[in-house]
Design an enzyme around this catalytic site. Structure first.
Site: not given
Ligand code: NAD
Length: 239
Positions: A137, A150
């Site tokens: 991130s 985080y």
């Molecule tokens: P989201 O909530 O849409 O999806 C999260 C996914 O992770 C889901 O499929 C959920 O089932 C899975 N998950 C959660 N806990 C888990 C566990 N213990 N074991 C296995 N799977 C698990 O979130 P997103 O926004 O798509 O985020 C995906 C990744 O991108 C994350 O690592 C998040 O930190 C990172 N990220 C997101 C953003 C953003 O702005 N959305 C920015 C930077 C980084």
């Protein structure tokens, strides 16, 4: 023979877009999520030939089971995308709002998760000239993010990426993407931030899950790139 990719946290958001793009690029895909079996199975029905495996990446036992399901189904593993993650918005100055349970779970899922799955997948990736791509991130490279735990977990993912690239090369390449603000279920309610990004990021818009999957797809084909962390943030890292 088709290449096989395992995408953790792919029942939703960025992971679902990565899995969909890899499928379109000709990969067999192993989908994963935790407590999201319905959504995961729906996506696996849409992505012909893919499977969904419910597993908690924070558990080494689950991570090993996830990898052995992939091997059992497809017989090989060419890429692991460590994308599963959790977050919550907590102002950085409010240290008392961070309870132990949140600190421990964010480290367990976001940081130990990629470690667990990489460890379980390593022997198989080593035989295919495979690779690992972590979803870090921007919070892991700048002094910002939805909460301090985080951001610290994602800074750990950035360093884990570099250390594993050194430790596992030349057999396995290891890179990371560092998304800024991406429009997914995770960030849906972060209204003030959405407005700020749309007005101030050089790209003047929020990112989409497909903005991230485009970069992952590129990294998957870049044979001489390892140990890098690529911001996917519309220039947000500059402000
Ligand atoms: P989201 O909530 O849409 O999806 C999260 C996914 O992770 C889901 O499929 C959920 O089932 C899975 N998950 C959660 N806990 C888990 C566990 N213990 N074991 C296995 N799977 C698990 O979130 P997103 O926004 O798509 O985020 C995906 C990744 O991108 C994350 O690592 C998040 O930190 C990172 N990220 C997101 C953003 C953003 O702005 N959305 C920015 C930077 C980084």
């Amino acid at each position: 023979m088709k290449r096989v990719g395992l995408v953790t946290g792919s029942s939703s958001g960025i992971g679902a877009a990565i899995a969909t793009r890899m499928h379109a690029d000709g990969w067999s895909v192993v989908l994963n999520g935790h407590q999201t079996a319905d959504a995961g199975r729906r996506l696996s029905e849409a992505l012909d030939g893919s499977i969904y495996v419910e597993a908690d990446v924070s558990s080494l036992i689950d991570a090993r089971m996830l990898v052995s399901e992939a091997i059992g189904q497809f017989g090989r593993l060419d890429a692991v995308i460590n994308n599963a993650g959790i977050a919550r918005q907590i102002p950085h100055s409010d240290m008392d709002a961070v309870d132990d349970e949140f600190w421990d779970s964010v480290m367990a899922v976001n940081l130990k998760g990629p470690w667990n799955v990489s460890r379980a997948a390593r022997p198989y990736l080593a035989t295919t000239g495979g690779q690992i791509i972590n979803t870090a991130s921007l919070a892991g490279i700048t002094a910002a993010g939805s909460s301090i735990p985080y951001a610290v977990s994602k800074a750990g993912v950035v360093h884990l990426t570099r250390l594993l690239a050194k430790a596992l090369g030349p057999a396995i390449r290891v890179n990371a993407v560092a998304p800024g603000y991406i429009d997914t279920p995770l960030t849906q309610d972060w209204l003030e931030l959405r407005e700020f990004i749309a007005e101030n990021a050089p790209a003047r818009r929020l990112g989409t899950p497909e903005d991230v999957s485009e970069v992952v797809s590129g990294l998957l084909s870049m044979d001489y790139v390892t140990g890098t962390v690529i911001p996917v943030a519309g220039g947000l890292q500059l402000i």
